[in-house]
Structures are given as C-alpha cells and as structure tokens.
Design an enzyme around this catalytic site. Structure first.
Site, PDB file in Angstrom:
ATOM      1  N   SER A 122       3.180  -0.035   0.487  1.00 26.34           N
ATOM      2  CA  SER A 122       3.769  -1.318   0.884  1.00 26.34           C
ATOM      3  C   SER A 122       3.433  -2.453  -0.081  1.00 26.34           C
ATOM      4  O   SER A 122       4.127  -3.467  -0.095  1.00 26.34           O
ATOM      5  CB  SER A 122       3.318  -1.704   2.303  1.00 26.34           C
ATOM      6  N   LYS A 158      -1.970  -7.449   3.018  1.00 25.49           N
ATOM      7  CA  LYS A 158      -0.654  -8.092   3.068  1.00 25.49           C
ATOM      8  C   LYS A 158      -0.692  -9.454   2.364  1.00 25.49           C
ATOM      9  O   LYS A 158      -1.753 -10.049   2.181  1.00 25.49           O
ATOM     10  CB  LYS A 158      -0.208  -8.313   4.526  1.00 25.49           C
TER      11      LYS A 158
END
Length: 200
Positions: A122, A158
């Site tokens: 990701s 993230k």
C-alpha cells in the site's frame, strides 16, 4: 566511559541475551549478585549513562548502546505490523528481532526511535513489503507526513492528513488503495524518518 565492574558485566550479559531477555532475578543469578535491588540499581545507572533504554511498559524489551570498532552502536527492537487491541500499542508487543544501528546515522535521540517491518504494497513506491521503517516516537504529526499508527486496532503505515473535522489516512499506492477516515481509536505512534530496503 568508565563503568563499575558490575555494570560492565551486566551490559555484556544484556547484549548476549537480547533475543531471549532475562528477568531481574535471572540477571541476578547469572551475575552472582546478592539481591535484585543491586541489579535494579546498576540498570538505572546504565540508563542514566545512555547505554541502555528500556520500555517502561515492558521492561524486558530493551535496547543496548555500545561501541564496536570505534563506532557507537545501538541495538533497537524491530516490531511487526500486528493487531494491537482496543487500547494497545505496537510497542507493547514482543519485538521480532534486535537490529544494530550506528548512532551517527540518526539525527534525533536514539531513545525516541523504533523500527517496524513493513507489510504489503500500500505504500509503494516508497515502502515495499519487508522493508525496515525507521520511525521517531511521537503522538502528533503534520499534514502530509507518513506515520506509523494504530487504527481500528490495527498497526498501519499511512500518510496523515487532518482537517478540523477528521483525520484521513491514505496510501502512496493510491491507484490500488483509496483513502479512508480514521477510526475512533486512531492514534499516531511515530513519524517515519527513513526506510531501509533489502532490494539491490
């Protein structure tokens, strides 16, 4: 740096047993000391001298700093991205490994640093699966920074973005992963400061 004989022996023992940490009682037995309070005293002295860093929440999780061939080395715990529970921290669990890092490479106090083994795709292209992520412990972050965080009981890496209403977490691999709003239990564990990749 001049150390008491017991501190020298204790530091050497702590280095040897990093992957299988001993209890205070175990350290006492190995060193042949009269009581656990003597061990605790010398551990505190090593901490004051900057040669030992212990996790207050998990005292058997520690990092040892020393000199090897004239280079100051710190052994830091490497954590995995795992479920943390509703109030858990990524730093509460047992480290996957201990990794030796030259203190000269880090531009902030070593006792604020931790390592995380990245998982998934990701955060491509910056962070790949299996990369070692260097993070600085903090509970806050600036917009646009990449953070190690806990969200909905899961440890994640993230990109952080906050406005007045909410925190939005996004992946760098934006074509595959959509941004999402942070959960009620969201909290920052650290800000990513570097990445070590095994790729050549």
């Amino acid at each position: 740096m001049k150390l008491h004989r017991i501190q020298e022996e204790l530091l050497a023992l702590l280095k040897r047993s990093q992957n299988n940490p001993l209890t205070i009682r175990g350290l006492q037995d190995e060193l042949g000391l009269s009581s656990t309070s003597v061990v605790a005293h010398h551990i505190k002295q090593l901490e004051k001298k900057g040669l030992l860093k212990r996790d207050p929440a998990n005292p058997r999780n520690y990092s040892v700093t020393g000199d090897e061939d004239g280079v100051r080395i710190t052994y830091l715990p490497l954590y995995g991205l795992a479920q943390c529970g509703p109030k858990g921290s990524i730093l509460d669990g047992n480290p996957l490994d201990k990794i030796a890092i030259s203190s000269e490479l880090i531009r902030f106090p070593m006792n604020e640093m931790f390592l995380v083994k990245a998982r998934g795709d990701s955060m491509l292209p910056r962070i790949s699966n299996g990369d070692i992520v260097f993070a600085r412990q903090t509970r806050t972050a600036d917009n646009g920074e990449v953070v190690v965080c806990v969200n909905d009981g899961e440890a994640l890496i993230k990109k952080y973005q906050k406005d007045k209403q909410q925190v939005v977490l996004s992946s760098l691999n934006s074509e595959k992963y959509a941004p999402f709003t942070a959960a009620a239990d969201f909290r920052v564990e650290g800000v990513v400061k570097g990445v070590f990749s095994y790729k050549f």
